[in-house]
Design a protein around this motif. Structure first.
Motif, PDB file in Angstrom:
ATOM      1  N   ASP A 291       0.928  -1.300   0.013  1.00  0.00           N
ATOM      2  CA  ASP A 291      -0.002  -0.012  -0.086  1.00  0.00           C
ATOM      3  C   ASP A 291       1.033   1.220  -0.200  1.00  0.00           C
ATOM      4  O   ASP A 291       2.039   1.197  -0.205  1.00  0.00           O
ATOM      5  N   GLY A 292       0.444   2.419   0.242  1.00  0.00           N
ATOM      6  CA  GLY A 292       0.882   3.568   0.059  1.00  0.00           C
ATOM      7  C   GLY A 292       2.024   3.867   1.160  1.00  0.00           C
ATOM      8  O   GLY A 292       3.069   4.816   1.166  1.00  0.00           O
ATOM      9  N   MET A 293       2.045   2.984   2.217  1.00  0.00           N
ATOM     10  CA  MET A 293       2.925   3.169   3.401  1.00  0.00           C
ATOM     11  C   MET A 293       3.847   2.059   3.317  1.00  0.00           C
ATOM     12  O   MET A 293       4.804   1.809   4.250  1.00  0.00           O
ATOM     13  N   GLY A 294       3.825   1.394   1.967  1.00  0.00           N
ATOM     14  CA  GLY A 294       4.771   0.494   1.930  1.00  0.00           C
ATOM     15  C   GLY A 294       4.448  -0.969   2.707  1.00  0.00           C
ATOM     16  O   GLY A 294       5.316  -1.988   2.968  1.00  0.00           O
ATOM     17  N   ARG A 295       3.291  -1.093   3.056  1.00  0.00           N
ATOM     18  CA  ARG A 295       2.890  -2.321   4.101  1.00  0.00           C
ATOM     19  C   ARG A 295       2.208  -3.292   2.942  1.00  0.00           C
ATOM     20  O   ARG A 295       1.508  -3.047   1.984  1.00  0.00           O
ATOM     21  N   PRO A 296       2.626  -4.675   3.232  1.00  0.00           N
ATOM     22  CA  PRO A 296       1.941  -5.667   2.075  1.00  0.00           C
ATOM     23  C   PRO A 296       0.469  -5.847   2.131  1.00  0.00           C
ATOM     24  O   PRO A 296      -0.400  -5.374   3.148  1.00  0.00           O
ATOM     25  N   ILE A 297      -0.037  -5.850   0.956  1.00  0.00           N
ATOM     26  CA  ILE A 297      -1.604  -6.016   0.826  1.00  0.00           C
ATOM     27  C   ILE A 297      -1.962  -7.309   1.219  1.00  0.00           C
ATOM     28  O   ILE A 297      -3.098  -7.052   2.041  1.00  0.00           O
ATOM     29  N   LEU A 298      -1.388  -8.312   1.129  1.00  0.00           N
ATOM     30  CA  LEU A 298      -1.807  -9.735   1.833  1.00  0.00           C
ATOM     31  C   LEU A 298      -1.453  -9.772   3.415  1.00  0.00           C
ATOM     32  O   LEU A 298      -0.572  -8.869   3.888  1.00  0.00           O
ATOM     33  N   SER A 299      -2.472 -10.288   3.940  1.00  0.00           N
ATOM     34  CA  SER A 299      -2.470 -10.366   5.402  1.00  0.00           C
ATOM     35  C   SER A 299      -2.328 -11.874   5.645  1.00  0.00           C
ATOM     36  O   SER A 299      -2.869 -12.747   4.857  1.00  0.00           O
ATOM     37  N   ASP A 300      -1.857 -12.038   6.900  1.00  0.00           N
ATOM     38  CA  ASP A 300      -1.748 -13.610   7.390  1.00  0.00           C
ATOM     39  C   ASP A 300      -2.996 -14.010   7.922  1.00  0.00           C
ATOM     40  O   ASP A 300      -3.930 -13.436   8.397  1.00  0.00           O
ATOM     41  N   ASP A 301      -3.309 -15.277   7.498  1.00  0.00           N
ATOM     42  CA  ASP A 301      -4.670 -16.066   8.024  1.00  0.00           C
ATOM     43  C   ASP A 301      -4.281 -16.670   9.445  1.00  0.00           C
ATOM     44  O   ASP A 301      -3.609 -17.529   9.332  1.00  0.00           O
ATOM     45  N   ILE A 302      -4.838 -16.139  10.455  1.00  0.00           N
ATOM     46  CA  ILE A 302      -4.359 -16.649  11.802  1.00  0.00           C
ATOM     47  C   ILE A 302      -4.814 -18.061  12.149  1.00  0.00           C
ATOM     48  O   ILE A 302      -4.482 -18.772  13.079  1.00  0.00           O
ATOM     49  N   THR A 303      -6.112 -18.296  11.277  1.00  0.00           N
ATOM     50  CA  THR A 303      -6.601 -19.716  11.455  1.00  0.00           C
ATOM     51  C   THR A 303      -5.922 -20.551  10.739  1.00  0.00           C
ATOM     52  O   THR A 303      -6.083 -21.781  11.191  1.00  0.00           O
TER      53      THR A 303
END
Length: 395
Positions: A291-303
């Motif tokens: 994203d604009g802050m340099g954070r990955p678009i994908l997130s981890d699935d905690i399940t």
């Protein structure tokens, strides 16, 4: 099984062995005479079995003890005995009449609600159902081999063909306003569609070396189970992906295009329950977006550790070998695949083996054949979008 039936089965098996010996010695007439005894014994066995089954049904039980009392036969014990017979058949060892009775009893219970008939098993052959405990192992392994059927609707069927009536996602009108003491008007009815299926047989064979057949039962089961699981998962994946690729492809140039599919192209109810199915190239592209802050678009699935989510939707990945990219376009299927298609599954795997047919005789091996039966039918085409993700390398 009573003592009387066991004794008759033993006599029948001995008589058959005598016929084989006489034929091997070229004593045709003696063999013919002995066959009269075989036919007589077979008739007695059939009558005795029918009598015992009739008595057992009348008492509401499955089996008679040797002492004449009745009991419900333990399914685990029966399955263990049946598994041993299956392995004996794979190794091409003779199957006695008593063993056939175990096969008939097991398969009667296993397919009681499937509408199947029990096959006739010649000596040294096995054309019977894979035991339930091994079926369970196969299904577990198929998940490990990324069986895509876990993402679609699977319906177990007993008939080879049939139809299902399913409700369609149609526009509906609201309930009409009604004044006090007013007459309630007829409203619109649900819309249904009929889909047909025709189960097809899908089969393959595996040459088994004499060294493997001489190995322990556990090792033989492990080898055969793993092979069936890999082939079955791959077979299902090929047909599921082929049906998905019948959709008209849509160009996806960037993340905004993917967002539009989820926000506009799919119904909100479908979008909320959607998954993203892509290949390794598509997953790599998604995994490198920020994203604009340099954070990955994908997130981890905690399940499920190791699995990624895109805006809360899980991502399923297929190897490039099985779902290749073309012209810098990676396939990306977005939607609720359980609404998109139905896999009609004839539940059981079936095994058969030979060392005379195919190449087995020339190679001095045993060939094992496996058959699975299913069909893949589209239900709601609007429940999924076939996207082609632009993965052109940036300069």
């Amino acid at each position: 099984m009573t003592k009387e039936l066991r004794a008759l089965l033993q006599k029948l098996d001995n008589a058959k062995q005598e016929v084989r010996s006489l034929l091997a010695e070229d004593k045709t007439q003696e063999a013919k005479d002995k066959m009269d005894e075989v036919r007589s014994l077979q008739a007695k066995v059939d009558l005795q079995r029918e009598l015992e089954e009739t008595e057992a049904r009348g008492l509401g039980v499955k089996e008679l003890k040797d002492d004449g009392t009745v009991e419900e036969r333990d399914m685990q014990e029966l399955e263990k005995e049946y598994t041993g017979i299956v392995l004996r058949g794979i190794r091409r060892r003779p199957i006695s009449e008593e063993m056939r009775s175990v096969i008939r009893e097991y398969e009667k219970r296993a397919v009681m609600n499937e509408g199947n008939t029990n096959p006739v098993i010649p000596d040294g052959d096995v054309g019977i159902l894979v035991p339930q405990d091994i079926q369970t192992q196969i299904n577990t392994l198929m998940r490990e081999w990324n069986d895509l059927s876990q993402y679609v609707t699977v319906e177990n069927v007993s008939a080879l063909s049939g139809t299902r009536v399913l409700e369609t996602d149609a526009n509906m009108t609201p309930f009409a306003d009604v004044d006090e003491y007013g007459e309630i008007q007829e409203t619109d009815n649900p819309k249904f569609t009929s889909i047909s299926y025709k189960v097809k047989s899908r089969a393959g064979y595996l040459p088994l070396t004499n060294e493997l057949l001489a190995d322990t039962d556990a090792n033989l089961i492990g080898y055969v189970t793993n092979w069936i699981a890999r082939k079955a998962a791959h077979t299902r994946n090929v047909h599921i992906l082929a049906l998905l690729q019948t959709l008209t492809p849509k160009e996806l140039a960037d993340l905004k295009a993917i967002n539009k599919v989820l926000n506009v192209d799919l119904d909100p109810a479908i979008s909320r329950s959607a998954i993203l199915l892509t290949n390794q190239d598509g997953y790599d592209w998604l995994d490198n977006q920020v994203d604009g802050m340099g954070r990955p678009i994908l997130s981890d699935d905690i399940t499920q550790p190791g699995r990624k989510l895109f805006k809360g939707r899980p991502i399923a990945v297929v190897s490039n070998r099985n779902l290749p990219s073309a012209n810098d376009k990676a396939p990306l299927f977005i939607g609720n695949l359980k609404q998109f298609m139905v896999l009609f599954n004839r539940r059981f795997f079936e095994l058969a083996s030979t060392r005379e047919g195919g190449d087995a005789w020339r190679r001095n091996t045993t060939e094992m054949r496996t058959i699975m039966r299913d069909d893949y039918v589209q239900w709601d085409a609007a429940a999924a979008v076939y996207g082609q993700l632009d993965i052109t390398p940036t300069p």
